[in-house]
Write an enzyme that holds these catalytic residues in place. Structure first.
Site, PDB file in Angstrom:
ATOM      1  N   ASP A   1       0.693  -1.178  -0.039  1.00  0.00           N
ATOM      2  CA  ASP A   1      -0.025  -0.159  -0.172  1.00  0.00           C
ATOM      3  C   ASP A   1       0.797   0.909   0.081  1.00  0.00           C
ATOM      4  OD1 ASP A   1      -2.037  -1.788   0.046  1.00  0.00           O
ATOM      5  OD2 ASP A   1      -3.048  -0.783   1.757  1.00  0.00           O
TER       6      ASP A   1
ATOM      7  N   CYS B   1       1.477  -8.143   5.661  1.00  0.00           N
ATOM      8  CA  CYS B   1       1.192  -6.749   5.272  1.00  0.00           C
ATOM      9  C   CYS B   1      -0.308  -6.376   4.716  1.00  0.00           C
ATOM     10  CB  CYS B   1       2.155  -6.270   4.292  1.00  0.00           C
ATOM     11  SG  CYS B   1       3.748  -6.034   4.804  1.00  0.00           S
ATOM     12  N   ASP B   2      -0.994  -5.493   5.240  1.00  0.00           N
ATOM     13  CA  ASP B   2      -2.171  -4.807   4.184  1.00  0.00           C
ATOM     14  C   ASP B   2      -3.137  -5.891   4.363  1.00  0.00           C
ATOM     15  OD1 ASP B   2      -1.001  -2.194   4.865  1.00  0.00           O
ATOM     16  OD2 ASP B   2       0.293  -2.702   3.154  1.00  0.00           O
ATOM     17  N   LYS B   3      -3.713  -5.955   3.120  1.00  0.00           N
ATOM     18  CA  LYS B   3      -4.697  -6.669   2.581  1.00  0.00           C
ATOM     19  C   LYS B   3      -4.632  -8.316   2.589  1.00  0.00           C
ATOM     20  CE  LYS B   3      -5.979  -2.843   2.095  1.00  0.00           C
ATOM     21  NZ  LYS B   3      -4.643  -2.334   2.685  1.00  0.00           N
TER      22      LYS B   3
ATOM     23  N   CYS C   1       5.507  -2.756   8.250  1.00  0.00           N
ATOM     24  CA  CYS C   1       5.870  -1.254   8.946  1.00  0.00           C
ATOM     25  C   CYS C   1       5.599  -1.189  10.359  1.00  0.00           C
ATOM     26  CB  CYS C   1       5.176  -0.240   8.124  1.00  0.00           C
ATOM     27  SG  CYS C   1       5.688  -0.034   6.366  1.00  0.00           S
TER      28      CYS C   1
ATOM     29  N   GLU D   1      -6.543   4.355  -0.209  1.00  0.00           N
ATOM     30  CA  GLU D   1      -6.312   5.066   1.159  1.00  0.00           C
ATOM     31  C   GLU D   1      -5.810   6.645   0.952  1.00  0.00           C
ATOM     32  OE1 GLU D   1      -3.178   2.610   2.744  1.00  0.00           O
ATOM     33  OE2 GLU D   1      -4.805   1.225   3.430  1.00  0.00           O
TER      34      GLU D   1
ATOM     35  N   SER E   1      -4.596   4.811   5.561  1.00  0.00           N
ATOM     36  CA  SER E   1      -3.637   4.114   5.804  1.00  0.00           C
ATOM     37  C   SER E   1      -3.764   3.806   7.589  1.00  0.00           C
ATOM     38  CB  SER E   1      -2.287   4.596   5.305  1.00  0.00           C
ATOM     39  OG  SER E   1      -1.145   4.063   6.157  1.00  0.00           O
TER      40      SER E   1
END
Length: 557
Positions: free
Chosen positions: A78, A119-121, A192, A446, A472
């Protein structure tokens, strides 16, 4: 064994022939087949090393009498996709990932599953796919990134780099300082380093019991993380044929609530609301978005992590006692908030897992008596501007929790970035960023670039932003997303005009525009939306099937 359908009996001679071509021997056909859903991809810092972790995992699975079969999902970073049309693909990638896990596992009738997301999705996508398959499942992520170190010894993270852009534009820092932040904000592999979406979701996996203790906080690329990988491998072999550990027996109504309690206590990413709405539907226990405020009212916010508190990162939470210390502190405050009898994949109840955990650093994990707030770090706001709700990360608010201001409207993220950069947004304004919802985007981008510009320009405490897009996990400030209904489906956010007065009260869970019902109805009759040109065949399919954010932006055929 479920896998007997592809390997048992004379009619499966051709199937076994194909499997022998992959290296299987006679004895292997008597063993459980374990799917290893990896998400190795070289462009994502949290994923470029996952091929090494999957080799460790598979080696341990073989040593413990099972046969692993690795397959990969796609992934979108992202941060790299941010601020250009690449972000249109981020949320839709969740559905591809879910479909991929379901497809491979069911097409080959594998007995059990280990998911290696980060991460993320990727985390919610794998959870959604695994819930459809419903076999014994363990999640073990790649682990968080270490925080960077600034020129003055302060902690840095990806959000530091985004906010540095706004600081550079307003001449608060020079080019040399900007380059230093760029080169030091993300010092190693891992998700992150703050309580952004990835670490929020990996933490919730641990809270729901589908991951082993430490999954959310043990740093990537450490011996401790490697040992967690080995433990997950050994454990999946122990439970591969045990129906008690089918994922729908682990993720259920009780553990979904446990996850939301932890989310509120830690002030997780606002994206967790979107994903947990979708995950709960796959589990068969759909969350009512309005009910989340009941949890928020009951759960004290005891842990602030970057971006809400830029000096604290996941490595600090790990040293302070980890997620177990957070859960145990909430349990001691009010055990009725949590289902402590919930089964975890390790075989113990959640209560037994956390009962001996202690807070080792009260500056990182606060006691309930010294909570940041008596209410949770996330809130759902309702009103004539968001009849079906919208989401704010209350933990990340920089200024007041009440705000009134004039609307400054933008019909795309690009418009907003240009307007903010040119000084169109002033103190006291409410930025309205619309037509960026699941259908309108399409893809619900985002909005980290606009919010980072606002904070970087020194306006974080004096400007609010509302959008039918999302944020985000690195976003902070008075940033309100997931406005539903979205503009593209005729929601109130699409009827706003520059200068409209918007009232926000986080403590009252309310968001309203000062317009009469008569004026709103008149605007609704005038409203027209032709839609944006969408060149991508996949995004057109997504736009046609996706629901709005109050339903988790799931696809409905």
């Amino acid at each position: 064994m479920r896998s007997d359908i592809i390997k048992d009996g004379y009619t499966r001679t051709p199937h076994r022939s194909l499997l022998r071509a992959t290296g299987l021997k006679d004895d292997d056909f008597k063993k459980p087949f374990i799917g290893v859903a990896n998400s190795f991809i070289e462009i994502i810092p949290g994923h470029f090393f996952l091929n090494k972790y999957s080799e460790i995992l598979k080696d341990e699975i073989r040593k413990n009498g099972c046969v692993p079969f690795e397959f990969n999902t796609i992934g979108v970073d992202d941060g790299i996709a941010m601020g250009h049309e690449g972000m249109l693909y981020s949320l839709p990638s969740r559905e591809i990932i879910a479909n991929s896990v379901e497809t491979v596992m069911n097409a080959h009738a594998l007995d059990a599953l280990v998911c290696i997301p980060n991460c993320d999705k990727i985390v919610p996508g794998m959870l959604m796919g695994a819930l459809r398959v419903n076999v014994p499942t363990i999640f073990v992520s790649g682990g968080p990134m270490a925080a960077g170190v600034g020129a003055k010894g302060e902690a840095l993270d990806l959000n530091s780099a985004f906010e540095a852009v706004g600081a550079y534009e307003t001449k608060q820092i020079d080019e040399k300082e900007l380059k230093f932040i760029e080169c030091n904000a993300c010092p190693s592999g891992g998700s992150c380093s703050g309580m952004f979406t990835a670490n929020s979701m990996n933490t919730l996996c641990e809270a729901m019991g589908v991951a082993l203790e430490g999954n959310g906080t043990v740093l990537a690329l450490t011996s401790e993380r490697e040992e967690l990988i080995r433990k997950a491998a050994r454990r999946i072999c122990e439970i591969a044929l045990d129906e008690r550990y089918q994922i729908r027996n682990i993720i259920n109504e009780k553990t979904i609530k446990n996850a939301m309690v932890v989310d509120m206590a830690m002030g997780g990413s606002s994206n967790t609301i979107l994903h947990m709405l979708a995950i709960s539907r796959e589990a068969g226990y759909p969350l009512d978005i309005a009910s989340l405020n009941d949890i928020s009212r009951s759960v004290p916010h005891i842990t602030k992590i970057a971006p809400s508190l830029p000096s604290v990162h996941m490595q600090d939470v790990a040293k302070a006692g980890g997620l177990s210390a957070v859960i145990n502190e909430i349990a001691k405050f009010n055990s009725d908030l949590l289902s402590l009898d919930a089964l975890t994949v390790s075989g113990e109840s959640l209560g037994d897992r956390v009962k001996n955990a202690e807070i080792l650093d009260e500056s990182v994990i606060h006691t309930v008596q010294n909570a940041y707030s008596k209410v949770g770090g996330l809130a759902i706001l309702f009103g004539n501007l968001a009849e079906q709700g919208c989401v704010i990360k209350a933990a990340g608010i920089i200024g007041s929790r009440q705000f009134s201001g004039k609307a400054v409207c933008f019909n795309s993220q690009d418009e907003a970035i240009k307007g903010i950069s040119k000084g169109k947004v002033q103190k006291g304004d409410v930025v309205v960023l619309r037509y960026e919802g699941p259908k309108g985007g399409p893809g619900m981008q985002e909005m980290l670039s606009p919010t980072s510009l606002i904070v970087g320009r020194g306006l974080g405490a004096d400007v609010a932003l509302i959008t039918d897009g999302r944020f985000s996990g690195a976003t902070r400030g008075l940033s309100i997303g997931h406005v539903s209904p979205e503009a593209a489906e005729g929601g109130m956010i699409g009827l706003l005009k520059d200068g409209d007065i918007i009232d926000i009260d986080v403590d009252k869970f309310s968001i309203n525009v000062r317009l009469s019902d008569t004026e709103i109805e008149a605007r609704r009759k005038e409203w027209k939306y032709a839609g944006k040109p969408v060149n991508s065949r996949w995004l057109r399919q997504y736009q046609k099937l996706v629901t709005n954010a109050s339903n988790g932006a799931i696809l409905e055929a």
